[in-house]
Design an enzyme around this catalytic site. Structure first.
Site, PDB file in Angstrom:
ATOM      1  N   ASP A 253       0.831  -1.323   0.005  1.00 30.31           N
ATOM      2  CA  ASP A 253      -0.060   0.089   0.142  1.00 30.31           C
ATOM      3  C   ASP A 253       0.830   1.219  -0.129  1.00 30.31           C
ATOM      4  OD1 ASP A 253      -2.565  -1.247   0.121  1.00 30.31           O
ATOM      5  OD2 ASP A 253      -2.719  -1.271   2.121  1.00 30.31           O
TER       6      ASP A 253
ATOM      7  N   LYS B  22      -3.367   3.445  -2.239  1.00 29.23           N
ATOM      8  CA  LYS B  22      -4.446   4.319  -2.113  1.00 29.23           C
ATOM      9  C   LYS B  22      -4.205   5.473  -1.416  1.00 29.23           C
ATOM     10  CE  LYS B  22      -7.421  -0.001  -1.521  1.00 29.23           C
ATOM     11  NZ  LYS B  22      -8.730  -0.295  -0.688  1.00 29.23           N
TER      12      LYS B  22
ATOM     13  N   MET C 172      -8.668   8.024   9.828  1.00 30.00           N
ATOM     14  CA  MET C 172      -9.184   8.416   8.429  1.00 30.00           C
ATOM     15  C   MET C 172     -10.033   9.532   8.630  1.00 30.00           C
ATOM     16  SD  MET C 172      -8.907   4.799   6.667  1.00 30.00           S
ATOM     17  CE  MET C 172      -9.978   3.985   7.828  1.00 30.00           C
TER      18      MET C 172
END
Length: 508
Positions: free
Chosen positions: A37, A59, A173
């Site tokens: 990632d 991402k 997040m």
């Protein structure tokens, strides 16, 4: 027996390299394929074998490089091709990492799956910011909440369930929604002066944080310019941030340095050619809290060379090494190309520049007869002039581009045979806008060789910081020849000397 390989979901932790688990490290060393990632320390990629296939599926917020369904399929497809596939994920695979989805998809297709837990940023980032997630008298528990929905909107949070003042609430997040979260908590009944903090890039040496209260935290985050990945924490434990911020109190924390590095040639008798080791200077600066921006200035490659001199040894002749790369490249030639071993060297004495080169020689079973205390060619040559008999020969195993200090200082009574056994090969250089900005914002550039200076000036000349730190006189000459001033020069031409120099000038 299934022809499918095994897939291991490995939690890489929150960012600091040392927080990778030992089990995760062992799987990385064995991986045939790694699928990784964005939110990772890129140094993890240096742990995998040289022939490991690396697949990036990172991402970024609002920009999914590879959709999750495609990642699932990619893991399955690579399990058909490889014996061991490592899916490397930030934090823990099962803490909002969608690791469960990947595991279920693979299990349904008869792929063997293992999960290696990782240290979650929900705990580690708070710790590095001086915020214990629980603390007697302040917090009797914690709750971790995702603030990120499938469509990049704030998730549907029931703030009425987050009113216990004795619980620490951690939102992952949620940087783009910090204001919405603060207002939601206040509207549900939390006091405006409830302690709150936001930690960006937690556990890394470019970690930043703001500490405030619910009513001010949004504006503080904007003023500080915090970037994702970031964690929001709400609760009384935030008040301990200053007292317990040991991570941020390290001597070089907050300092940033630009360091061009060269990939060394790694070789051992039993192991053959091996994966490159981490740069020692970079690792040391990081341990003291510095943020180190590196650029690969080249890669050391061995050169097949003529070793016929081995059979011509005369009493008092010396084989000389002025770097560990020369030692490894010589023995690569001796063992892999000529087919001899250390018995063939019995007629020679050996000299090395500095303890590091001498220690590398010891790895191949030979103790150096002469070791220069000062790590430069001039000092080594002076030492040899004192012990060598007139007429004795020097066989110097070196690279194709060397400093003249050694040759110019060796007595004319000795014959030097220069044997080029390795070279510094140019590699592609990253020059995207964000990277150049990172370099420009460094406190200083650190150069450890003339070739690194030439690389740095050629590729980043207009972006180099004003302060330039040099490892020693030869390096400083190159810096000045290329039009730059030397702000600091190490008293001892070694990594230890550079670290001491930086401490004297940049320590908090």
């Amino acid at each position: 027996m299934s022809e499918l390989g095994k897939v291991v979901l490995v939690g890489a932790g929150p960012g600091e390299k040392g927080l990778l688990t030992l089990k995760g490290y062992e799987y990385l060393k064995q991986a045939d394929c790694i699928v990784y990632d964005r939110l990772l320390n890129s140094d993890f990629l240096e742990l995998v074998p040289l022939d490991c296939e690396k697949i990036y599926v990172g991402k970024a917020n609002h920009c999914h490089t590879v959709p999750q369904d495609e990642i699932n399929q990619l893991l399955y497809d690579n399990a058909k091709k490889h014996k061991l596939v490592v899916r490397l994920k930030g934090g823990d695979p099962y803490v909002f990492g969608r690791g469960g989805e990947e595991a279920l998809f693979l299990q349904a297709r008869n792929v063997e799956v293992e999960v290696v837990p990782g240290i979650s940023s929900s705990i580690a980032a708070l710790s590095s910011a001086g915020i214990p997630i629980t603390h007697r008298g302040l917090s009797k528990g914690f709750q971790v909440i995702t603030a990120h929905s499938k469509k990049d909107r704030i998730s549907d949070i029931d703030y009425s369930q987050l009113l216990d003042e004795d619980i620490t609430y951690v939102f992952l997040m949620g940087l783009a929604h910090v204001g919405d979260i603060a207002r939601g908590l206040i509207a549900a009944g939390r006091a405006e002066d409830t302690p709150a903090a936001v930690i960006s890039s937690g556990t890394t040496n470019h970690q930043k944080k703001v500490v405030g209260i619910l009513s001010t935290i949004e504006n503080q985050v904007k003023e500080a310019g915090l970037l994702s990945p970031a964690i929001i924490v709400v609760g009384k434990v935030v008040t301990l941030s200053n007292d317990l911020s040991f991570f941020e109190k390290r001597p070089l924390f907050g300092k940033k340095f630009f360091l061009p590095i060269i990939d060394r040639f790694e070789y051992s008798i039993l192991g053959g050619r091996q994966q490159n080791r981490p740069n020692e200077l970079k690792e040391r600066l990081i341990s003291y809290g510095a943020d180190v921006i590196t650029a690969k200035a080249g890669a050391i490659e061995p050169i097949k060379c003529d070793l016929s001199f081995i059979s011509e040894a005369k009493l008092g002749d010396y084989v000389v090494f002025t770097s560990p790369n020369g030692v490894k490249s010589f023995f690569w030639n001796l063992y892999e190309n000529v087919g001899l071993d250390v018995r063939s060297l019995a007629g020679y004495r050996f000299a090395c520049i500095g303890k590091k080169t001498a220690n590398t020689l010891m790895e191949f079973g030979i103790k150096a007869d002469v070791i220069s205390e000062v790590q430069n060619g001039k000092d080594l040559a002076s030492n040899l002039n004192e012990v060598m008999e007139p007429g004795a020969s020097i066989y110097w195993l070196c690279q194709n581009n060397t400093s003249e200090d050694f040759e110019n200082t060796v007595s004319k009574e000795h014959v030097i045979t220069k044997i080029v056994c390795y070279e510094n090969v140019e590699v592609e250089c990253d020059r995207d806008e964000n990277y150049l900005s990172e370099i420009q914002n460094c406190d200083a550039s650190i150069f450890t060789s003339g070739s690194n200076v030439r690389f740095g000036v050629k590729n980043f000349g207009n972006f180099l910081p004003k302060d330039v730190i040099s490892i020693g006189p030869a390096c400083s000459r190159t810096i000045r020849e290329l039009g730059f001033e030397v702000a600091e020069e190490a008293d001892i031409s070694s990594y230890e000397g550079i670290v001491e120099c930086i401490f004297n000038s940049y320590m908090r």
